[in-house]
Write an enzyme that holds these catalytic residues in place. Structure first.
Site, mmCIF file in Angstrom:
data_model
loop_
_atom_site.group_PDB
_atom_site.id
_atom_site.type_symbol
_atom_site.label_atom_id
_atom_site.label_comp_id
_atom_site.label_asym_id
_atom_site.label_seq_id
_atom_site.Cartn_x
_atom_site.Cartn_y
_atom_site.Cartn_z
ATOM 1 N N THR A 21 14.284 7.350 -58.096
ATOM 2 C CA THR A 21 13.761 8.893 -58.044
ATOM 3 C C THR A 21 13.948 9.247 -59.668
ATOM 4 O O THR A 21 15.101 8.921 -60.353
ATOM 5 C CB THR A 21 14.392 10.072 -57.306
ATOM 6 O OG1 THR A 21 14.106 9.708 -55.965
ATOM 7 C CG2 THR A 21 13.648 11.327 -57.617
ATOM 8 N N GLY A 102 18.634 13.145 -56.194
ATOM 9 C CA GLY A 102 19.964 13.377 -55.290
ATOM 10 C C GLY A 102 19.613 13.396 -53.567
ATOM 11 O O GLY A 102 20.313 13.706 -52.839
ATOM 12 N N GLY A 103 18.455 12.921 -53.297
ATOM 13 C CA GLY A 103 18.107 13.027 -51.825
ATOM 14 C C GLY A 103 17.977 14.255 -51.016
ATOM 15 O O GLY A 103 17.660 15.337 -51.688
#
Length: 211
Positions: A21, A102-103
């Site tokens: 990401t 950061g999910g």
């Protein structure tokens, strides 16, 4: 002004990249703002690369379900579930634009940063360097819901987690799992324009003069 996170090219003999990401945020002197969070998902997307364009294909479709009763049921026009949480805070006199890696921890991460980011007196580099905490389970390597802290997190945060029955763990230092945040800010009244890139990542923040 803008802040972004750069990802270097990975050759065939290099170790597998661990990030999937990246965020880019920007705002101009007229107040137009954008936040983009791009993710190929599951560490390295589908693993398929279009040789003509160099575009790496994601595998976000893996989050769909074939169960018709599922909220994530695959169907025409549907978007798959995801954790991406770009944010723009506009209170009239001040605008803050943020993007985060950061999910599932992205809401926790942004909640620790955005309130103070709306104070023009708070230095954005100092803000992004503060120790953070996140909550997760398998995504953080734990078998139950666990608070994981960087060194220096306030003890009352740990005490509250213990009261709630969460597991408690810690990172040895600043951690990728605590997020990579890119942030820009524009204050109309104070004339402040600033940007910062997370010290946990390989990004850069820049103020670009108008041409």
């Amino acid at each position: 002004m803008l802040a972004l996170e750069a990802r270097p090219f990975q050759g065939p003999l290099e170790p597998r990249p661990q990030g999937d990401t990246a965020a880019v945020v920007a705002i101009d002197d007229d107040g137009y703002a954008v936040t983009i969070v791009q993710s190929v998902y599951q560490t390295f997307g589908s693993g398929l690369l279009d040789p003509a364009t160099g575009i790496l294909l994601h595998n976000r479709g893996g989050a769909f379900s074939v169960d018709p009763a599922s909220p994530a049921a695959i169907r025409p026009g549907a978007r798959p579930p995801h954790t991406l949480a770009p944010a723009i805070v506009d209170r009239g006199d001040l605008t803050v634009v943020a993007g985060c890696q950061g999910g599932r921890a992205q809401p926790w991460i942004l909640a620790q940063l955005l309130p103070d980011a709306t104070d023009p007196a708070v230095d954005l580099d100092e803000l992004l360097g503060r120790p953070r905490w996140v909550i997760g389970d398998r995504d953080l390597g734990h078998d139950r819901l666990t608070l994981v802290t960087e060194p220096g997190v306030a003890p009352e945060v740990v005490e509250r987690a213990e009261f709630l029955g969460l597991g408690i763990a810690s990172f040895p230092g600043p951690a990728d799992e605590a997020g990579h945040v890119q942030i820009v800010r524009r204050s109309r009244t104070a004339g402040v324009r600033d940007a910062a890139s997370d010290p946990r990542a390989d990004g850069v923040a820049a103020l670009v003069p108008a041409s």
